[in-house]
Scaffold this active site. Structure first.
Site, PDB file in Angstrom:
ATOM      1  N   TYR A 182       0.833  -1.206   0.000  1.00 36.92           N
ATOM      2  CA  TYR A 182       0.000   0.000   0.000  1.00 36.92           C
ATOM      3  C   TYR A 182       0.866   1.255   0.000  1.00 36.92           C
ATOM      4  O   TYR A 182       0.603   2.202  -0.750  1.00 36.92           O
ATOM      5  CB  TYR A 182      -0.920   0.009   1.218  1.00 36.92           C
ATOM      6  CG  TYR A 182      -1.741   1.272   1.319  1.00 36.92           C
ATOM      7  CD1 TYR A 182      -2.870   1.461   0.525  1.00 36.92           C
ATOM      8  CD2 TYR A 182      -1.380   2.297   2.204  1.00 36.92           C
ATOM      9  CE1 TYR A 182      -3.614   2.624   0.599  1.00 36.92           C
ATOM     10  CE2 TYR A 182      -2.122   3.459   2.289  1.00 36.92           C
ATOM     11  CZ  TYR A 182      -3.237   3.621   1.479  1.00 36.92           C
ATOM     12  OH  TYR A 182      -3.955   4.790   1.549  1.00 36.92           O
TER      13      TYR A 182
ATOM     14  N   LYS B 137       1.085   4.370  -2.878  1.00 38.64           N
ATOM     15  CA  LYS B 137       0.931   5.802  -2.630  1.00 38.64           C
ATOM     16  C   LYS B 137       2.171   6.587  -3.086  1.00 38.64           C
ATOM     17  O   LYS B 137       2.057   7.741  -3.515  1.00 38.64           O
ATOM     18  CB  LYS B 137       0.660   6.054  -1.149  1.00 38.64           C
ATOM     19  CG  LYS B 137      -0.674   5.490  -0.661  1.00 38.64           C
ATOM     20  CD  LYS B 137      -1.849   6.292  -1.204  1.00 38.64           C
ATOM     21  CE  LYS B 137      -2.642   5.639  -2.277  1.00 38.64           C
ATOM     22  NZ  LYS B 137      -3.818   6.416  -2.724  1.00 38.64           N
TER      23      LYS B 137
END
Length: 254
Positions: free
Chosen positions: A154, A158
């Site tokens: 994750y 980003k």
């Protein structure tokens, strides 16, 4: 009045972003992954100009979404807010396209939508302070060889969003392309213990989408101390080339 697309606007920060933009007198197109959530989004933001449906876990649906959005003409701003997080996951989750799900939804779908739509006046990519923990390996963007860790994947997604914002800013000087860190927000993703209200988090996205005092591009807006180093142009070019290969769609010249 500006015409603005907000992806993932059925709940959370996206919903508050859309609500604030409508309250500001703008023409807002909501996005949801299916018809049921589109109904929920429209009921929550009755002043929105329309809704668009497309599951960002699917390249086919993302392409169809881009086609359906063409009826609204050129957007003044696109807020790439939609995202998923599988922080505690113990194994990779693949979509029907055979792609890692967080990478596809958080990174590849925003790239593909951007490449297929007429270049907007502004692009807003929602990154995260967790980008500081990301590690980009161009030969292993989807953690096929690296040890699996949901938090790391994750975080990397980003960081890739931030890199995408900068890469497009350099390719499209006529578009203000920036990334924003909304902070740790009380949403389904952030949890009830998060300190930031989603309405407060949405204000940063709204500002980048419409405020006239924002005239910069290729920047990262965050209250955190971390700032990324300047990205190497060759790395950004290769990143865009890999996205083009995975989607079959190159970012057009602007």
């Amino acid at each position: 009045m500006r015409t603005i697309l907000v992806t993932g606007s059925a709940d959370g920060i996206g919903l508050h972003t859309a609500t604030q933009l409508v309250a500001g007198g703008h023409r807002v197109i909501l996005h949801a992954r299916n018809e049921e959530r589109a109904v929920v989004a429209k009921a929550a933001v009755p002043g929105a100009a329309g809704t668009a449906v497309g599951d960002l876990r699917s390249l086919e649906e993302t392409r169809a979404l881009a086609v359906s959005l063409q009826e609204h003409g050129r957007f003044d701003a696109v807020v790439h807010n939609a995202g998923i997080a599988r922080l505690d996951s113990s194994e990779r989750e693949l979509t029907d396209d055979g792609l890692e799900s967080m990478f596809q939804v958080n990174v590849l779908a925003p790239y593909l939508l951007t490449a297929l739509l007429p270049p907007p006046g502004r692009l807003v990519f929602v990154s995260s302070a967790m980008a500081a923990e990301g590690a980009v390996e161009l030969g292993d963007l989807q953690y096929e060889r690296r040890p699996w860790n949901g938090f790391a994947v994750y975080s990397t997604s980003k960081l890739l969003d931030l890199m995408l914002a900068v890469a497009i800013a350099r390719r499209w000087p006529g578009t203000l392309s920036n990334a924003v860190d909304p902070g740790w927000v009380r949403t389904r993703m952030g949890g009830d213990g998060a300190p930031i209200d989603p309405a407060d988090a949405a204000r940063g996205q709204v500002r980048l989408a419409v405020d006239e005092d924002v005239r910069v591009t290729g920047q990262y807006f965050s209250d955190r101390d971390w700032r990324p180093a300047d990205f190497d142009q060759a790395q950004l070019d290769e990143l865009l080339a890999r996205f083009a290969d995975l989607t079959g769609t190159a970012l057009p010249a602007h």
